[in-house]
Design a protein around this motif. Structure first.
Motif, PDB file in Angstrom:
ATOM      1  N   LEU A  89       0.769  -1.190   0.013  1.00 17.33           N
ATOM      2  CA  LEU A  89      -0.102   0.080  -0.010  1.00 17.33           C
ATOM      3  C   LEU A  89       0.928   1.196   0.132  1.00 17.33           C
ATOM      4  O   LEU A  89       0.549   2.218  -0.715  1.00 17.33           O
ATOM      5  N   PHE A  90       1.843   1.229   0.802  1.00 15.57           N
ATOM      6  CA  PHE A  90       2.879   2.365   0.880  1.00 15.57           C
ATOM      7  C   PHE A  90       3.279   2.467  -0.431  1.00 15.57           C
ATOM      8  O   PHE A  90       3.490   3.659  -0.847  1.00 15.57           O
ATOM      9  N   LEU A  91       4.098   1.631  -0.972  1.00 12.08           N
ATOM     10  CA  LEU A  91       4.781   1.603  -2.544  1.00 12.08           C
ATOM     11  C   LEU A  91       4.000   2.197  -3.343  1.00 12.08           C
ATOM     12  O   LEU A  91       3.963   3.200  -4.357  1.00 12.08           O
ATOM     13  N   GLN A  92       2.463   1.376  -3.533  1.00 11.76           N
ATOM     14  CA  GLN A  92       1.475   2.159  -4.511  1.00 11.76           C
ATOM     15  C   GLN A  92       1.197   3.594  -4.185  1.00 11.76           C
ATOM     16  O   GLN A  92       1.238   4.314  -5.269  1.00 11.76           O
ATOM     17  N   GLN A  93       1.130   3.940  -3.041  1.00 12.79           N
ATOM     18  CA  GLN A  93       0.451   5.356  -2.940  1.00 12.79           C
ATOM     19  C   GLN A  93       1.724   6.314  -3.112  1.00 12.79           C
ATOM     20  O   GLN A  93       1.418   7.389  -3.696  1.00 12.79           O
ATOM     21  N   ALA A  94       3.231   5.770  -3.036  1.00  9.86           N
ATOM     22  CA  ALA A  94       4.148   6.540  -3.398  1.00  9.86           C
ATOM     23  C   ALA A  94       4.149   6.798  -4.857  1.00  9.86           C
ATOM     24  O   ALA A  94       4.333   8.068  -5.466  1.00  9.86           O
ATOM     25  N   VAL A  95       3.800   5.571  -5.822  1.00 10.75           N
ATOM     26  CA  VAL A  95       3.720   5.845  -7.131  1.00 10.75           C
ATOM     27  C   VAL A  95       2.862   6.992  -7.493  1.00 10.75           C
ATOM     28  O   VAL A  95       2.826   7.681  -8.387  1.00 10.75           O
ATOM     29  N   SER A 109       1.192   9.240  -5.932  1.00 12.60           N
ATOM     30  CA  SER A 109       1.360  10.722  -5.451  1.00 12.60           C
ATOM     31  C   SER A 109       2.696  11.236  -6.128  1.00 12.60           C
ATOM     32  O   SER A 109       2.725  12.576  -6.090  1.00 12.60           O
ATOM     33  N   GLY A 110       3.534  10.295  -6.523  1.00  9.81           N
ATOM     34  CA  GLY A 110       4.918  10.688  -7.117  1.00  9.81           C
ATOM     35  C   GLY A 110       5.705  11.240  -6.027  1.00  9.81           C
ATOM     36  O   GLY A 110       6.644  12.174  -6.354  1.00  9.81           O
ATOM     37  N   GLY A 111       5.605  10.786  -4.985  1.00 11.15           N
ATOM     38  CA  GLY A 111       6.690  11.073  -3.818  1.00 11.15           C
ATOM     39  C   GLY A 111       6.162  10.393  -2.591  1.00 11.15           C
ATOM     40  O   GLY A 111       5.415   9.383  -2.636  1.00 11.15           O
ATOM     41  N   LEU A 112       6.673  10.825  -1.509  1.00 13.35           N
ATOM     42  CA  LEU A 112       6.035  10.072  -0.308  1.00 13.35           C
ATOM     43  C   LEU A 112       4.556  10.438  -0.160  1.00 13.35           C
ATOM     44  O   LEU A 112       4.173  11.497  -0.145  1.00 13.35           O
ATOM     45  N   PRO A 113       3.950   9.289   0.242  1.00 14.50           N
ATOM     46  CA  PRO A 113       2.409   9.674   0.584  1.00 14.50           C
ATOM     47  C   PRO A 113       2.042  10.041   1.925  1.00 14.50           C
ATOM     48  O   PRO A 113       0.952   9.944   2.106  1.00 14.50           O
ATOM     49  N   PHE A 114       2.890  10.929   2.580  1.00 15.35           N
ATOM     50  CA  PHE A 114       2.680  11.559   3.759  1.00 15.35           C
ATOM     51  C   PHE A 114       3.961  12.485   3.958  1.00 15.35           C
ATOM     52  O   PHE A 114       4.828  12.367   3.115  1.00 15.35           O
ATOM     53  N   GLN A 115       3.580  13.507   4.738  1.00 15.66           N
ATOM     54  CA  GLN A 115       4.650  14.531   5.224  1.00 15.66           C
ATOM     55  C   GLN A 115       5.415  14.066   6.454  1.00 15.66           C
ATOM     56  O   GLN A 115       4.796  13.864   7.525  1.00 15.66           O
ATOM     57  N   PRO A 116       6.723  13.695   6.247  1.00 19.54           N
ATOM     58  CA  PRO A 116       7.288  13.167   7.493  1.00 19.54           C
ATOM     59  C   PRO A 116       7.273  14.477   8.508  1.00 19.54           C
ATOM     60  O   PRO A 116       7.541  15.625   8.289  1.00 19.54           O
ATOM     61  N   LYS A 117       7.305  13.879   9.893  1.00 20.36           N
ATOM     62  CA  LYS A 117       7.269  14.809  10.829  1.00 20.36           C
ATOM     63  C   LYS A 117       8.099  14.252  11.935  1.00 20.36           C
ATOM     64  O   LYS A 117       8.273  12.976  11.840  1.00 20.36           O
ATOM     65  N   ALA A 118       8.513  15.209  13.073  1.00 15.10           N
ATOM     66  CA  ALA A 118       9.359  14.795  13.997  1.00 15.10           C
ATOM     67  C   ALA A 118       8.396  14.223  15.105  1.00 15.10           C
ATOM     68  O   ALA A 118       7.158  14.722  15.245  1.00 15.10           O
TER      69      ALA A 118
END
Length: 87
Positions: free
Chosen positions: A36-42, A44-53
Motif C-alpha cells: 500500500l505504501f509503495l503504491q501510494q508513493a507511485v 502521488s509521485g513522492g512520499l504519501p505523507f509528510q514526514p514529521k518529528a
C-alpha cells in the motif's frame, strides 16, 4: 502475467512489533501495508505523507511551556538538580 519481486529492509524488533500491531488493528498484514505504501508513493509521485518529528508527550510540552515562561525550578548545575531529586 506480472511477476513479484522481493523487498527487504532491516528494522528493530520493537519498530516491527509496534507497526505490526497497528497494521493488524486495521486488518492489514505487514506485507499489505508495504504494498500500500509503495503504491501510494507511485500514485502521488513522492512520499504519501509528510514526514514529521515525533511530538513530545503532554508532560514534556507542559515543562517546555513552563521553561519558556520562566517558571519551574532552576538549578546552578546538574549536581544541585540531582541533590534536589535525591539521585
Amino acid at each position: 502475467m506480472a511477476t513479484n519481486d522481493t523487498v527487504q529492509a532491516r528494522v528493530s524488533a520493537e519498530l516491527k512489533a509496534d507497526a505490526e500491531a497497528i497494521f493488524a488493528s486495521i486488518g492489514l498484514k505487514t506485507s499489505d501495508a508495504i504494498r500500500l505504501f509503495l503504491q501510494q508513493a507511485v500514485n502521488s509521485g513522492g512520499l504519501p505523507f509528510q514526514p514529521k518529528a515525533k511530538v513530545p508527550n503532554a508532560e514534556t510540552l507542559e515543562a517546555m511551556k513552563e521553561a519558556e515562561n520562566g517558571q519551574g525550578t532552576r538549578y546552578k548545575n546538574t549536581d544541585a538538580m540531582f541533590e534536589d531529586l535525591d539521585v
